[in-house]
Design an enzyme around this catalytic site. Structure first.
Site, PDB file in Angstrom:
ATOM      1  N   GLU A  44       1.987   1.832  -3.460  1.00  0.00           N
ATOM      2  CA  GLU A  44       0.878   2.354  -4.279  1.00  0.00           C
ATOM      3  C   GLU A  44       0.833   3.879  -4.191  1.00  0.00           C
ATOM      4  OE1 GLU A  44      -3.384   3.620  -3.502  1.00  0.00           O
ATOM      5  OE2 GLU A  44      -3.201   1.526  -2.872  1.00  0.00           O
ATOM      6  N   HIS A  92       0.825  -1.208   0.000  1.00  0.00           N
ATOM      7  CA  HIS A  92       0.000   0.000   0.000  1.00  0.00           C
ATOM      8  C   HIS A  92       0.859   1.257   0.000  1.00  0.00           C
ATOM      9  CE1 HIS A  92      -2.515   3.018   2.354  1.00  0.00           C
ATOM     10  NE2 HIS A  92      -3.161   2.879   1.222  1.00  0.00           N
TER      11      HIS A  92
END
Length: 451
Positions: A73, A70
């Site tokens: 990302e 994450h």
């Protein structure tokens, strides 16, 4: 803007991906470098959705590095050798489009919705950040604080999210599905450049990605653009095999009691380990999908809703769900929110009683027919959203299914029999393979009760 997929949203996405039926206007190509391209042709509006799905997620992180998928990302929206930090989204907006990204346990996806004639520009920019990300120490530090704050807002300040996190950790003792997508805070705080670059350099390659283009484009046009922009990127010769720790057999029921003074509405939830949809073998997943609808789909017609909410009026809300869109085993869950004056022990007993009655009485054929019709209607309505279709296909393909599986899914759902539903229920409803969660506020202290 960027986000991780919460457990509840993951279950919803699983159902959405399940109902999307492969259409005649879907084409698939594989470039020489291994990149998979899926084109969903729809010329009703001069727009396209472009999505790239990397076959890597939170469940593939190394021990001690939870949250790095994450974190990366977020960082993909920073600078590359051709773009300044933040320029990617600025260009998308300047061209009248929108973009975002999300991370789950099995995949990380990035998407843009733009005018059809901007598709090449999206591919050019997405191909650029696939291999040419540039990170500064300042941006790494800043974005680490962003994801820590995101955890504070979405998890630590939400007792329901903390409860879900604890339940999932209790369900998966060894498999990485038990770790939160956003990461455990104490591990997030230690993430550094080496962790991020190792993850990026290992997994962000064309032969570990699926590109989905949906909208006003022909397969030949999309293939030509993908070949131009993604084609020159070399495949990773040493892409590691996707091997995960296996969950040991669960031999005893587990219980999680989560108390928090912020809890406004207590409830009881039980989740059973359940098989995921398997490529080429989706019959049991289809039966579990139907079972969830029968037991706790529509509150006015489902078994639990009709009995507990409307006949006995002992529950405010009931639900059953099947989370089977995953590479590895998922779960089948039941939820009961008791009516005022009912205890959680009584709510759990109500849930057990209704399920036992269902197992004794079997499936009502009229209810089964109604659910088949509703699923068929939902599939038809799903075709109206090009962006929704792109996402549905992406979830399914990134979860290990094929276009043939997607194409067959609707017919398999329609062919599920009452006997298959009951057989699936018999296999899943094993208390020794379940986690029961109690979500409540702490009892008042004795002095508070006296006042």
């Amino acid at each position: 803007m960027h986000r991780f997929v919460s457990p509840l949203l993951a279950a919803c996405l699983a159902f959405t991906a399940g109902i999307a039926q492969a259409a005649e206007n879907v084409s698939r190509f594989v470039l020489d470098n291994g990149l998979e391209l899926v084109v969903i042709e729809d010329h009703r509006a001069p727009a396209v959705t472009h999505m790239i799905w990397y076959h890597i997620g939170a469940a593939d992180e190394a021990p001690g590095e939870s949250g790095v998928a994450h974190y990366l990302e977020h960082l993909l929206f920073k600078a590359t050798d051709d773009m300044a930090s933040g320029e990617f989204s600025e260009v998308v907006r300047a061209n009248g489009g929108s973009d975002n990204a999300f991370t789950s346990w099995d995949y990380t996806a990035y998407f843009q919705r733009v005018a059809a004639d901007r598709l090449g520009l999206m591919m050019k920019m997405e191909a650029d950040r696939m291999r040419d990300l540039l990170l500064t120490d300042e941006e790494l530090a800043t974005e680490l604080q962003v994801i820590l704050e995101e955890r504070s807002q979405r998890i630590d300040s939400d007792p329901g999210a903390l409860f879900a996190e604890q339940r999932r950790a209790a369900m998966y003792l060894n498999h990485p599905y038990g770790r939160p997508i956003i990461g455990w805070r104490h591990e997030m705080e230690t993430l550094d450049r080496a962790d991020v670059e190792r993850f990026y350099n290992t997994y962000y390659h064309p032969n570990n990605a699926t590109v989905i283009v949906a909208g006003d484009v022909t397969p030949d046009e999309a293939l030509a653009l993908a070949t131009e922009y993604y084609g020159p990127i070399p495949a990773a010769a040493d892409l590691p095999e996707r091997v995960r720790p296996l969950e040991p057999p669960q031999r005893a029921e587990r219980r999680v009691i989560y108390e928090d003074p912020r809890v406004a509405q207590p409830y009881v939830m039980r989740a059973y380990m359940a098989p995921a949809r398997k490529p080429g073998d989706q019959q049991e997943a289809a039966a579990l999908t139907i079972l969830a609808e029968l037991l706790g789909g529509n509150s006015q017609t489902s078994v639990m809703g009709r009995k507990l909410q409307f006949e006995e009026k002992t529950a405010l809300f009931t639900q059953a769900f099947y989370d089977g869109m995953a590479l590895d085993d998922g779960s089948f869950g039941l939820i009961v929110v008791p009516a005022p004056g009912r205890t959680l022990d009584e709510a759990e007993a109500d849930m057990d009683r209704v399920v036992a009655e269902f197992m004794a009485e079997g499936v009502d054929e009229a209810a089964l027919d109604r659910i088949r019709m509703q699923i068929r209607a939902s599939d038809i309505y799903a075709q109206d959203s090009v962006q929704g279709l792109a996402r549905s296909y992406g979830v399914a393909l990134a979860s290990g299914l094929t276009l043939e599986d997607i194409d067959a899914w609707q017919d398999i759902l329609q062919s599920v029999t009452a006997e298959q539903v009951m057989a699936a229920a018999e296999r899943v409803f094993d208390r020794k393979q379940s986690v029961t969660g109690i979500y409540r506020a702490p009892a008042p202290a004795p002095q508070e009760m006296m006042q």
